[in-house]
Design an enzyme around this catalytic site. Sequence first.
Site, short mmCIF file in Angstrom:
data_model
loop_
_atom_site.label_atom_id
_atom_site.label_comp_id
_atom_site.label_asym_id
_atom_site.label_seq_id
_atom_site.Cartn_x
_atom_site.Cartn_y
_atom_site.Cartn_z
CB THR A 100 20.92 -3.71 -7.73
OG1 THR A 100 21.76 -3.81 -8.88
CG2 THR A 100 19.61 -4.43 -8.08
CG ASP A 101 23.88 -0.70 -11.20
OD1 ASP A 101 23.73 -1.91 -10.90
OD2 ASP A 101 24.97 -0.27 -11.64
CD GLU A 102 23.07 -6.52 -11.45
OE1 GLU A 102 22.51 -7.48 -11.99
OE2 GLU A 102 24.10 -6.61 -10.76
CE1 TYR B 271 19.92 -9.21 -6.80
CE2 TYR B 271 21.09 -8.24 -8.67
CZ TYR B 271 20.75 -8.22 -7.33
OH TYR B 271 21.24 -7.23 -6.50
CE LYS C 197 17.57 -5.73 -4.55
NZ LYS C 197 17.58 -5.85 -3.05
#
Length: 381
Positions: free
Chosen positions: A138-140, A187, A191
Amino acid sequence: MRIYKRNILITGGAGFIGSHVVRMFVNKYPEYRIINLDKLTYAGNLANLKDIENYPNYVFVKADICDYDKIQELMKEYHIDGIIHLAAESHVDRSIKDPFTFARTNVMGTLSLLQAAKLYWETLPEKYEGKRFYHISTDEVYGALEMTNPEGIEPPFSTTASSSEHHLAYGKDFFYEDTKYNPHSPYSASKASSDHFVRAYHDTYGMPTIVTNCSNNYGPYQFPEKLIPLFINNIRHRKPLPVYGKGENVRDWLYVVDHARAIDVIFHNGKIAETYNIGGFNEWKNIDIIKVLIKTVDRILGNPEGYSLDLITYVTDRLGHDMRYAIDSTKLQRELGWEPSLQFEEGIEKTVRWYLDNQEWMDNVTSGDYQRYYEEMYKGK
Ligand code: NAD
Ligand code: TYD
């Protein structure tokens, strides 16, 4: 027994994005055998794949990616030569309440897959030749960008996915493939950790890995804890729409089928050990997207314009709420020729109509009935 050209393990295939990837691969590549491995947590739902469940090149296996022995068995049993790894705990709010589950599945689960793939592939005469371990992230993991242009400006990029009306950037920075990792939520921290493990397996053992980091996805089959399906359902049922903080946080939205298309292109043509960012240059403030949802649902249901605006309810902000995400995906567009196929207005219209037309799916997932049904079906397997 039929010999398949490839045997691809897709993890998390009963979830939102995974189900679109499985459907695309099963339909597009009848010469491949697709093994969908999923634990069927609250987020996994085999009803997402009803249309392909009886295809000869599709196999479903109910298993936990943390079950290292089982994964080792499956690698051998199905002669797995490619892995597309999507299984994860994926909701930021849940990670704030229960970070351990995120560390277990996202970090230890990814490690268990990597190690099982390593052991199996290293026993083969050709070893890593022709193999792929493709990790979906993810970009997060990059953290949060600043809102240097709160009113929005013309972005420096153009793409077919951006909305003709909207098409704004809320800051001058973007996430690039070499942006330093700086995750904030449990989260995104989990990741980020799994991404590091995947790259470490390439750098240490020579495993042919690829990592992609994608922006927020929207579309059919998304579990209604996430903003878009939750709000569509609440508008329909005249329930409050809980907007975190001032609703000014910015997310960059991509239609899920365009993400699946990118995964297809990258799995086949991406360069080993590379990272690709996936996104549609499509930034929206939450409150603006919520107004688009209200307008679209009201129009389709025949309500007067503005009818559901009173449902907007500002609530306490999410802890550590990242301000802005914005992906620069020019590398993927330039090197592999991928670009999004849908304009945002078109994607939102399709998405709203899908949720309104599939009320039974929505009722099942909100009541948890699908889990009881499949628990019964897979008892003892
Ligand atoms: P999802 O929550 O809808 O689906 C996750 C799937 O993984 C479910 O089917 C669940 O049953 C399965 N799963 C969970 N734990 C498991 C375990 N221990 N063993 C086996 N299966 C397990 O998630 P999603 O939105 O489809 O996201 C898929 C992947 O894409 C995730 O890795 C996520 O980090 C990444 N991603 C998501 C988005 C997004 O906007 N949704 C954006 C970028 C990247
Ligand atoms: P979400 O769909 O949970 O995705 P992510 O946190 O991975 O970006 O949330 C999208 C945005 O919407 C995020 O800024 C949080 C906000 N949000 C709300 O304001 N209210 C809600 O009820 C939810 C679920 C999200």
